[in-house]
Design a protein around this motif. Structure first.
Motif, PDB file in Angstrom:
ATOM      1  N   THR A 128     -13.506  23.411   5.502  1.00 27.80           N
ATOM      2  CA  THR A 128     -14.015  24.499   5.501  1.00 27.80           C
ATOM      3  C   THR A 128     -15.762  24.760   5.256  1.00 27.80           C
ATOM      4  N   ALA A 129     -15.853  23.595   4.875  1.00 29.20           N
ATOM      5  CA  ALA A 129     -17.547  24.040   4.565  1.00 29.20           C
ATOM      6  C   ALA A 129     -18.224  24.148   5.754  1.00 29.20           C
ATOM      7  N   TYR A 130     -17.428  23.480   7.052  1.00 30.15           N
ATOM      8  CA  TYR A 130     -18.781  23.113   8.556  1.00 30.15           C
ATOM      9  C   TYR A 130     -18.865  24.411   8.358  1.00 30.15           C
ATOM     10  N   TYR A 131     -17.068  25.174   8.815  1.00 30.61           N
ATOM     11  CA  TYR A 131     -17.479  26.596   9.263  1.00 30.61           C
ATOM     12  C   TYR A 131     -18.267  27.946   7.942  1.00 30.61           C
ATOM     13  N   ALA A 132     -18.712  27.028   7.656  1.00 23.29           N
ATOM     14  CA  ALA A 132     -19.651  28.188   6.266  1.00 23.29           C
ATOM     15  C   ALA A 132     -20.572  27.927   6.092  1.00 23.29           C
ATOM     16  N   GLU A 133     -21.270  26.938   7.177  1.00 23.74           N
ATOM     17  CA  GLU A 133     -22.603  27.033   7.668  1.00 23.74           C
ATOM     18  C   GLU A 133     -23.190  28.400   8.387  1.00 23.74           C
ATOM     19  N   SER A 134     -24.495  28.862   7.715  1.00 23.91           N
ATOM     20  CA  SER A 134     -24.450  29.997   8.585  1.00 23.91           C
ATOM     21  C   SER A 134     -24.869  30.219   9.491  1.00 23.91           C
ATOM     22  N   VAL A 135     -25.400  31.270  10.646  1.00 25.35           N
ATOM     23  CA  VAL A 135     -25.787  31.619  11.839  1.00 25.35           C
ATOM     24  C   VAL A 135     -27.091  30.218  11.829  1.00 25.35           C
ATOM     25  N   GLN A 136     -28.281  30.736  11.146  1.00 25.33           N
ATOM     26  CA  GLN A 136     -29.457  29.887  11.053  1.00 25.33           C
ATOM     27  C   GLN A 136     -29.374  28.960  10.800  1.00 25.33           C
ATOM     28  N   ASP A 137     -28.978  28.773  10.154  1.00 20.63           N
ATOM     29  CA  ASP A 137     -28.358  27.016  10.087  1.00 20.63           C
ATOM     30  C   ASP A 137     -27.891  25.808  10.856  1.00 20.63           C
ATOM     31  N   PHE A 138     -26.984  26.768  11.478  1.00 25.98           N
ATOM     32  CA  PHE A 138     -26.180  26.415  12.007  1.00 25.98           C
ATOM     33  C   PHE A 138     -26.731  26.309  14.260  1.00 25.98           C
ATOM     34  N   VAL A 139     -27.692  27.206  14.357  1.00 25.17           N
ATOM     35  CA  VAL A 139     -28.231  27.262  15.419  1.00 25.17           C
ATOM     36  C   VAL A 139     -29.929  26.335  15.262  1.00 25.17           C
ATOM     37  N   VAL A 140     -30.315  25.889  14.192  1.00 28.57           N
ATOM     38  CA  VAL A 140     -31.412  25.218  13.896  1.00 28.57           C
ATOM     39  C   VAL A 140     -30.468  23.544  13.840  1.00 28.57           C
ATOM     40  N   ARG A 141     -29.293  23.564  13.458  1.00 28.02           N
ATOM     41  CA  ARG A 141     -29.220  22.287  13.453  1.00 28.02           C
ATOM     42  C   ARG A 141     -28.460  22.059  15.101  1.00 28.02           C
ATOM     43  N   ARG A 142     -27.557  22.841  15.626  1.00 24.87           N
ATOM     44  CA  ARG A 142     -27.662  22.823  16.723  1.00 24.87           C
ATOM     45  C   ARG A 142     -28.722  22.414  18.178  1.00 24.87           C
ATOM     46  N   HIS A 143     -30.166  23.517  17.838  1.00 23.17           N
ATOM     47  CA  HIS A 143     -30.778  23.630  18.244  1.00 23.17           C
ATOM     48  C   HIS A 143     -31.010  21.813  18.505  1.00 23.17           C
ATOM     49  N   ARG A 144     -31.862  21.396  17.062  1.00 20.57           N
ATOM     50  CA  ARG A 144     -32.024  19.583  17.233  1.00 20.57           C
ATOM     51  C   ARG A 144     -31.143  18.146  18.028  1.00 20.57           C
TER      52      ARG A 144
END
Length: 93
Positions: free
Chosen positions: A36-52
């Protein structure tokens, strides 16, 4: 061991995981909270994390942006469609 009910995870969902996967209730709750926490990640947080992550693997930005657009649309609870410009702004401000 008796687990304390989590306000974010319905008890019937924990019971379902216990019965369908044979998990202990404590483990089932922890797993469901993690997912649930994984899928609750905001789009912005997801983008920043995946970019890194992708940059660390040696991906170039143009390929990263295209992949991020695809990944955002493929999430369980997909975010809005975003442009390359919006992705850049999420990463670099």
């Amino acid at each position: 061991m008796v687990s304390t009910p989590s306000p974010s995870i319905p008890e019937e969902l924990v019971e379902r995981a216990v019965s369908s996967a044979g998990l202990d209730a404590v483990v089932a709750r922890r797993l469901l909270e993690d997912v649930t926490a994984y899928y609750a990640e905001s789009v912005q947080d997801f983008v920043v994390r995946r970019h890194r992550e992708l940059a660390a693997e040696g991906w170039r930005n143009e390929a990263i942006y295209a992949r991020l657009r695809d990944e955002i649309g493929g999430r369980l609870f997909p975010g809005p469609q975003v442009s390359t410009r919006q992705i850049r702004r999420m990463i670099y401000g």
